[in-house]
Scaffold this motif. Sequence first.
Motif, PDB file in Angstrom:
ATOM      1  N   ASN A 411       0.843  -1.202   0.000  1.00  0.00           N
ATOM      2  CA  ASN A 411       0.000   0.000   0.000  1.00  0.00           C
ATOM      3  C   ASN A 411       0.880   1.254   0.000  1.00  0.00           C
ATOM      4  N   THR A 413       2.832   4.704  -0.217  1.00  0.00           N
ATOM      5  CA  THR A 413       2.479   6.124  -0.257  1.00  0.00           C
ATOM      6  C   THR A 413       3.687   6.949  -0.685  1.00  0.00           C
ATOM      7  N   GLU A 596       1.342   9.411 -11.958  1.00  0.00           N
ATOM      8  CA  GLU A 596       0.273   8.849 -12.787  1.00  0.00           C
ATOM      9  C   GLU A 596       0.670   7.490 -13.356  1.00  0.00           C
ATOM     10  N   GLY A 599       0.643   4.879 -10.689  1.00  0.00           N
ATOM     11  CA  GLY A 599      -0.740   4.586 -10.305  1.00  0.00           C
ATOM     12  C   GLY A 599      -1.414   3.602 -11.241  1.00  0.00           C
ATOM     13  N   GLY A 604      -4.057   1.590  -6.206  1.00  0.00           N
ATOM     14  CA  GLY A 604      -4.206   2.188  -4.886  1.00  0.00           C
ATOM     15  C   GLY A 604      -3.053   3.073  -4.475  1.00  0.00           C
ATOM     16  N   GLN A 606      -1.120   6.097  -3.758  1.00  0.00           N
ATOM     17  CA  GLN A 606      -1.581   7.463  -3.530  1.00  0.00           C
ATOM     18  C   GLN A 606      -0.538   8.200  -2.707  1.00  0.00           C
ATOM     19  N   GLN A 607      -0.081   9.308  -3.208  1.00  0.00           N
ATOM     20  CA  GLN A 607       0.912  10.105  -2.494  1.00  0.00           C
ATOM     21  C   GLN A 607       0.263  10.798  -1.298  1.00  0.00           C
TER      22      GLN A 607
END
Length: 622
Positions: A411, A413, A596, A599, A604, A606-607
């Motif tokens: 996940n 970030t 982008e 992603g 999923g 997401q910064q």
Amino acid sequence: MKFNQKSLALMLIDSVLVNLAAFGGFYLRFEGNIPQEYFLTYYHTAWAGTLIYLFVFSVFGLYNRLWQYASINELISIFFAVTVGTSSVVLVIYFLAPMRYPNTVAVLLWLITTFLIGGSRFIGRILQDTVFSVQLPGIPKRVLILGAGDAGALAVRELKNSNYKEGYPIGIIDDAPEKQKLKLMGIPVLGTRKDITRVVKSHNVEEIIIAMPSAPGDVIRDMTELCEKSGAVIKIMPGIYNYFSGQVDTLKIRQVEIEDLLGRDQVNLDIEEVAGYLAGETVLVTGAGGSIGSELCRQICRFKPEKLILVGRGENSIFDIEQELRSDCPNINVVTEILDVKDREKVELVFRRLKPGVVFHAAAHKHVPLMERNPEEALKNNIVGTNNVAEISDLTKVKTFVLISTDKAINPTSIMGATKRVAEMIIQSLDWHSQTRFVAVRFGNVLGSRGSVIPTFKKQIAKGGPVTVTHPEMVRFFMTIPEAAQLVVQAGAMAQGGEIFILDMGKPVKIVDLARDLIRLSGLEVDVDIKIEYTGIRPGEKLYEELLTAEEGTTSTRHQRIFVAKPNAIDVLEIESLVQLVRERGSYLTREEIVEALGHVVRGFQQLPGKKKVENMSVSAR
């Protein structure tokens, strides 16, 4: 066997003692009135009996031992040597002498010889443990030992063997009720942990040795905090895994380190399984000069590969590990290659020339904040570099390829975490059609690696502070570098192809707790000598890390510390498009384009928003 001067001296002493024992046997049997005929029997057989005893004693190794360290094993050897020697002498006399020894004399000969030979060997040890063990005024420190087990006995023995130059043990602390008021090697058990402060004060203790190498980290932390209140200097016996990993030469007493407070369990390797894929093999390690890469090289050398290839971009770090391995492992053929994994042509040239059979890919950009500021470099190194090494491993028929991954790939970030997740996907997609077994090993932070929090905290403490922590609730998984490297090597032996192995990281640790522990271990007080300041979460960072996505789950393996994540769906076309995009535009990609593109591949991703300040930056660490 060859006899030195000390052995010859012992043989001379033994010659006198066995004859003295024979005379003593006759003297006691006949109460001092020894008949003339027995004098003649002894006169004719003394030389033969002496030679028999000396021969038997040499066979049982009584002339090639260090008797100052004599123990029960040496006593057993003396018992059997004297028994065999006496039996042989009695048999020779029975067949050759004019008249045989009385049975009582034979028994007395055996008893007296055992006493005299044993006493001659143990007299030095007895004197060392009694007469010479009297504390010399003003020289040894007064030492208290925590733990009345095997490690406690070893600590007492270490101090005795140094003639108490390193300290004099005045007592032992142990929580076991059955050990209270007993003695270990002559040293009394003075109470339980609640008595530490009292014992330190009443006995003027200057130093405390924690002799509990198998105790969990929370127990060691509790003990350390209790000892700190007493004001004595604290030392510890190292954990047993340090001994087997080669970090220490012997189980020496040393200062307490942060690793001791984590209490990581010893790693048990399946030696036969690991040796089965490394012994006699050509092994290549990328990033061999880094913290994990260099430790992997040390662990691999234990299994005697035919050739070990050290690959890295930094010449200084590769030079350092090369020199270390050439010194410590002179029988291993060590080859060095300075190259950048982004240079596909050079990677292929090296692989085709040296033909590695096993590859550990540890080369990567790992620092989250740096990669947030240089995202294109993370893509080029972690994605294109991994793709280069993995594809060429497939082309050159490498047997096993092990990718070193991170918990930050779950996940993600951060840019770094997302690129490592893509790297995992690359090797999994290749595994579908390749003869090479491609696997990844995922774990959290390692203590002491370059740029990690521990070296940073130590530098800040050395400068007088403050110690900076991003957030009071920031937690991370930690393991030691040797522990991580050993489990990676073990995971490679278990590879079938396509797995993502998850290492057991134990309990997460608060970063601020590590900071407090390091300050205390430095002999300083938190918020008095050294302040802790909170600086706010940096871009890309999470308060906590994970080892699995919700979809993955795990299954166990035959090793209790290694698990396997269930594979997720992978879009091979998206991965290929991303790799091609980085190859074509690389340094010219904008941050928005990078986020982008990642992603599309890492669902999923997401910064997180930028740096979050913590209110009152100098808030108390308590």
